[in-house]
Design a protein around this motif. Structure first.
Motif, PDB file in Angstrom:
ATOM      1  N   CYS A  79       0.834  -1.216   0.000  1.00 24.33           N
ATOM      2  CA  CYS A  79       0.000   0.000   0.000  1.00 24.33           C
ATOM      3  C   CYS A  79       0.863   1.258   0.000  1.00 24.33           C
ATOM      4  O   CYS A  79       0.617   2.191  -0.764  1.00 24.33           O
ATOM      5  CB  CYS A  79      -0.924   0.036   1.225  1.00 24.33           C
ATOM      6  N   ARG A  80       1.856   1.267   0.853  1.00 23.28           N
ATOM      7  CA  ARG A  80       2.736   2.447   0.927  1.00 23.28           C
ATOM      8  C   ARG A  80       3.444   2.670  -0.401  1.00 23.28           C
ATOM      9  O   ARG A  80       3.601   3.792  -0.851  1.00 23.28           O
ATOM     10  CB  ARG A  80       3.737   2.280   2.054  1.00 23.28           C
ATOM     11  N   GLY A  81       3.871   1.596  -1.038  1.00 20.09           N
ATOM     12  CA  GLY A  81       4.543   1.689  -2.329  1.00 20.09           C
ATOM     13  C   GLY A  81       3.636   2.195  -3.436  1.00 20.09           C
ATOM     14  O   GLY A  81       4.093   2.814  -4.388  1.00 20.09           O
ATOM     15  N   CYS A  82       2.351   1.938  -3.307  1.00 20.30           N
ATOM     16  CA  CYS A  82       1.368   2.370  -4.318  1.00 20.30           C
ATOM     17  C   CYS A  82       0.721   3.709  -3.976  1.00 20.30           C
ATOM     18  O   CYS A  82      -0.129   4.191  -4.730  1.00 20.30           O
ATOM     19  CB  CYS A  82       0.273   1.320  -4.466  1.00 20.30           C
ATOM     20  N   GLY A  83       1.076   4.276  -2.829  1.00 19.40           N
ATOM     21  CA  GLY A  83       0.519   5.566  -2.449  1.00 19.40           C
ATOM     22  C   GLY A  83      -0.842   5.494  -1.767  1.00 19.40           C
ATOM     23  O   GLY A  83      -1.547   6.495  -1.688  1.00 19.40           O
ATOM     24  N   VAL A  84      -1.218   4.320  -1.268  1.00 17.19           N
ATOM     25  CA  VAL A  84      -2.478   4.177  -0.541  1.00 17.19           C
ATOM     26  C   VAL A  84      -2.213   4.546   0.924  1.00 17.19           C
ATOM     27  O   VAL A  84      -1.415   3.890   1.587  1.00 17.19           O
ATOM     28  CB  VAL A  84      -3.030   2.737  -0.635  1.00 17.19           C
ATOM     29  N   PRO A  85      -2.860   5.601   1.438  1.00 19.17           N
ATOM     30  CA  PRO A  85      -2.581   6.031   2.812  1.00 19.17           C
ATOM     31  C   PRO A  85      -3.154   5.059   3.840  1.00 19.17           C
ATOM     32  O   PRO A  85      -4.269   4.564   3.698  1.00 19.17           O
ATOM     33  CB  PRO A  85      -3.276   7.396   2.901  1.00 19.17           C
ATOM     34  N   LEU A  86      -2.354   4.775   4.869  1.00 20.71           N
ATOM     35  CA  LEU A  86      -2.789   3.934   5.984  1.00 20.71           C
ATOM     36  C   LEU A  86      -2.532   4.689   7.282  1.00 20.71           C
ATOM     37  O   LEU A  86      -1.380   5.003   7.583  1.00 20.71           O
ATOM     38  CB  LEU A  86      -2.021   2.606   5.997  1.00 20.71           C
ATOM     39  N   PRO A  87      -3.558   4.988   8.047  1.00 17.97           N
ATOM     40  CA  PRO A  87      -3.353   5.706   9.306  1.00 17.97           C
ATOM     41  C   PRO A  87      -2.581   4.857  10.315  1.00 17.97           C
ATOM     42  O   PRO A  87      -2.844   3.659  10.462  1.00 17.97           O
ATOM     43  CB  PRO A  87      -4.771   5.991   9.800  1.00 17.97           C
ATOM     44  N   LYS A  88      -1.632   5.473  11.003  1.00 19.29           N
ATOM     45  CA  LYS A  88      -0.793   4.759  11.963  1.00 19.29           C
ATOM     46  C   LYS A  88      -1.594   4.161  13.110  1.00 19.29           C
ATOM     47  O   LYS A  88      -1.357   3.055  13.540  1.00 19.29           O
ATOM     48  CB  LYS A  88       0.254   5.701  12.554  1.00 19.29           C
ATOM     49  N   LYS A  89      -2.536   4.921  13.630  1.00 16.42           N
ATOM     50  CA  LYS A  89      -3.249   4.504  14.831  1.00 16.42           C
ATOM     51  C   LYS A  89      -4.387   3.519  14.557  1.00 16.42           C
ATOM     52  O   LYS A  89      -4.987   3.007  15.488  1.00 16.42           O
ATOM     53  CB  LYS A  89      -3.805   5.719  15.562  1.00 16.42           C
ATOM     54  N   ALA A  90      -4.664   3.260  13.331  1.00 17.51           N
ATOM     55  CA  ALA A  90      -5.762   2.347  12.988  1.00 17.51           C
ATOM     56  C   ALA A  90      -5.380   0.902  13.303  1.00 17.51           C
ATOM     57  O   ALA A  90      -4.218   0.526  13.230  1.00 17.51           O
ATOM     58  CB  ALA A  90      -6.114   2.481  11.518  1.00 17.51           C
ATOM     59  N   ARG A  91      -6.375   0.117  13.628  1.00 18.12           N
ATOM     60  CA  ARG A  91      -6.171  -1.315  13.832  1.00 18.12           C
ATOM     61  C   ARG A  91      -6.273  -1.988  12.463  1.00 18.12           C
ATOM     62  O   ARG A  91      -7.232  -1.780  11.732  1.00 18.12           O
ATOM     63  CB  ARG A  91      -7.221  -1.869  14.777  1.00 18.12           C
ATOM     64  N   LYS A  92      -5.265  -2.803  12.138  1.00 21.34           N
ATOM     65  CA  LYS A  92      -5.217  -3.429  10.818  1.00 21.34           C
ATOM     66  C   LYS A  92      -5.252  -4.938  10.978  1.00 21.34           C
ATOM     67  O   LYS A  92      -4.623  -5.483  11.874  1.00 21.34           O
ATOM     68  CB  LYS A  92      -3.961  -2.994  10.080  1.00 21.34           C
ATOM     69  N   SER A  93      -5.980  -5.594  10.085  1.00 19.48           N
ATOM     70  CA  SER A  93      -6.042  -7.053  10.094  1.00 19.48           C
ATOM     71  C   SER A  93      -6.229  -7.540   8.663  1.00 19.48           C
ATOM     72  O   SER A  93      -6.640  -6.788   7.786  1.00 19.48           O
ATOM     73  CB  SER A  93      -7.179  -7.546  10.987  1.00 19.48           C
ATOM     74  N   VAL A  94      -5.910  -8.820   8.448  1.00 15.11           N
ATOM     75  CA  VAL A  94      -6.023  -9.410   7.118  1.00 15.11           C
ATOM     76  C   VAL A  94      -7.111 -10.478   7.148  1.00 15.11           C
ATOM     77  O   VAL A  94      -7.175 -11.293   8.063  1.00 15.11           O
ATOM     78  CB  VAL A  94      -4.676 -10.034   6.691  1.00 15.11           C
ATOM     79  N   MET A  95      -7.943 -10.439   6.120  1.00 17.92           N
ATOM     80  CA  MET A  95      -8.970 -11.459   5.948  1.00 17.92           C
ATOM     81  C   MET A  95      -8.718 -12.149   4.610  1.00 17.92           C
ATOM     82  O   MET A  95      -8.265 -11.513   3.659  1.00 17.92           O
ATOM     83  CB  MET A  95     -10.359 -10.823   5.969  1.00 17.92           C
ATOM     84  N   ILE A  96      -9.034 -13.426   4.556  1.00 18.19           N
ATOM     85  CA  ILE A  96      -8.836 -14.206   3.336  1.00 18.19           C
ATOM     86  C   ILE A  96     -10.177 -14.310   2.624  1.00 18.19           C
ATOM     87  O   ILE A  96     -11.152 -14.816   3.180  1.00 18.19           O
ATOM     88  CB  ILE A  96      -8.329 -15.634   3.663  1.00 18.19           C
ATOM     89  N   GLY A  97     -10.216 -13.811   1.384  1.00 21.88           N
ATOM     90  CA  GLY A  97     -11.416 -13.925   0.567  1.00 21.88           C
ATOM     91  C   GLY A  97     -11.333 -15.137  -0.344  1.00 21.88           C
ATOM     92  O   GLY A  97     -10.376 -15.904  -0.290  1.00 21.88           O
ATOM     93  N   GLU A  98     -12.329 -15.311  -1.184  1.00 24.38           N
ATOM     94  CA  GLU A  98     -12.339 -16.444  -2.125  1.00 24.38           C
ATOM     95  C   GLU A  98     -11.217 -16.348  -3.154  1.00 24.38           C
ATOM     96  O   GLU A  98     -10.554 -17.326  -3.449  1.00 24.38           O
ATOM     97  CB  GLU A  98     -13.688 -16.512  -2.843  1.00 24.38           C
ATOM     98  N   GLN A  99     -11.027 -15.166  -3.724  1.00 24.84           N
ATOM     99  CA  GLN A  99      -9.997 -14.965  -4.746  1.00 24.84           C
ATOM    100  C   GLN A  99      -9.169 -13.715  -4.464  1.00 24.84           C
ATOM    101  O   GLN A  99      -8.601 -13.135  -5.378  1.00 24.84           O
ATOM    102  CB  GLN A  99     -10.642 -14.847  -6.131  1.00 24.84           C
ATOM    103  N   ASP A 100      -9.120 -13.303  -3.188  1.00 24.83           N
ATOM    104  CA  ASP A 100      -8.396 -12.079  -2.858  1.00 24.83           C
ATOM    105  C   ASP A 100      -8.013 -12.050  -1.383  1.00 24.83           C
ATOM    106  O   ASP A 100      -8.403 -12.902  -0.613  1.00 24.83           O
ATOM    107  CB  ASP A 100      -9.239 -10.840  -3.222  1.00 24.83           C
ATOM    108  N   ILE A 101      -7.228 -11.046  -1.055  1.00 29.48           N
ATOM    109  CA  ILE A 101      -6.821 -10.754   0.316  1.00 29.48           C
ATOM    110  C   ILE A 101      -7.433  -9.409   0.670  1.00 29.48           C
ATOM    111  O   ILE A 101      -7.390  -8.472  -0.128  1.00 29.48           O
ATOM    112  CB  ILE A 101      -5.282 -10.639   0.422  1.00 29.48           C
ATOM    113  N   ILE A 102      -7.951  -9.268   1.868  1.00 31.63           N
ATOM    114  CA  ILE A 102      -8.586  -8.022   2.284  1.00 31.63           C
ATOM    115  C   ILE A 102      -7.841  -7.473   3.492  1.00 31.63           C
ATOM    116  O   ILE A 102      -7.715  -8.167   4.504  1.00 31.63           O
ATOM    117  CB  ILE A 102     -10.070  -8.246   2.627  1.00 31.63           C
ATOM    118  N   LEU A 103      -7.346  -6.256   3.374  1.00 31.11           N
ATOM    119  CA  LEU A 103      -6.727  -5.556   4.503  1.00 31.11           C
ATOM    120  C   LEU A 103      -7.820  -4.695   5.120  1.00 31.11           C
ATOM    121  O   LEU A 103      -8.359  -3.791   4.473  1.00 31.11           O
ATOM    122  CB  LEU A 103      -5.553  -4.680   4.036  1.00 31.11           C
TER     123      LEU A 103
END
Length: 107
Positions: A79-103
């Protein structure tokens, strides 16, 4: 107080690039050349993720184990490499989709 719940979706091609990039950065063994054909969580331990990669040229495959945290870190770096902003204080987790990954980003 209002809250925000954002989901950033990555297809398998982007997930492969993210994993490869973080492996290079952390000097870990790089995933083999190919395409991700499946990503599954371990049935006994949700923190273990299995990524199956297949080389379309010679049809060889490999099943690689990563931690859920490593996968999350990989897509965050992507995300950082692509310029997608991610707030520092946010809680982040990964979910597994059928054909994708969800942050998932919760604030």
């Amino acid at each position: 107080m209002p809250r925000e719940d954002r989901r950033i979706i990555f297809d398998y091609g982007e997930a492969y690039k993210a994993l490869y990039s973080l492996c290079v950065q952390k000097e870990r063994k790089k995933p083999p050349t190919g395409e991700i054909i499946s990503i599954r969580a371990d049935e006994k331990d949700e923190n273990v993720i299995y990524v199956t990669i297949e080389n379309p040229l010679d049809k060889t495959g490999a099943k690689i184990e990563y931690s859920r945290d490593f996968l999350a870190a990989a897509v965050m770096v992507y995300c950082r490499g692509c310029g997608v902003p991610l707030p520092k204080k946010a809680r982040k987790s990964v979910m597994i989709g059928e054909q994708d990954i969800i942050l998932r980003v919760e604030m």
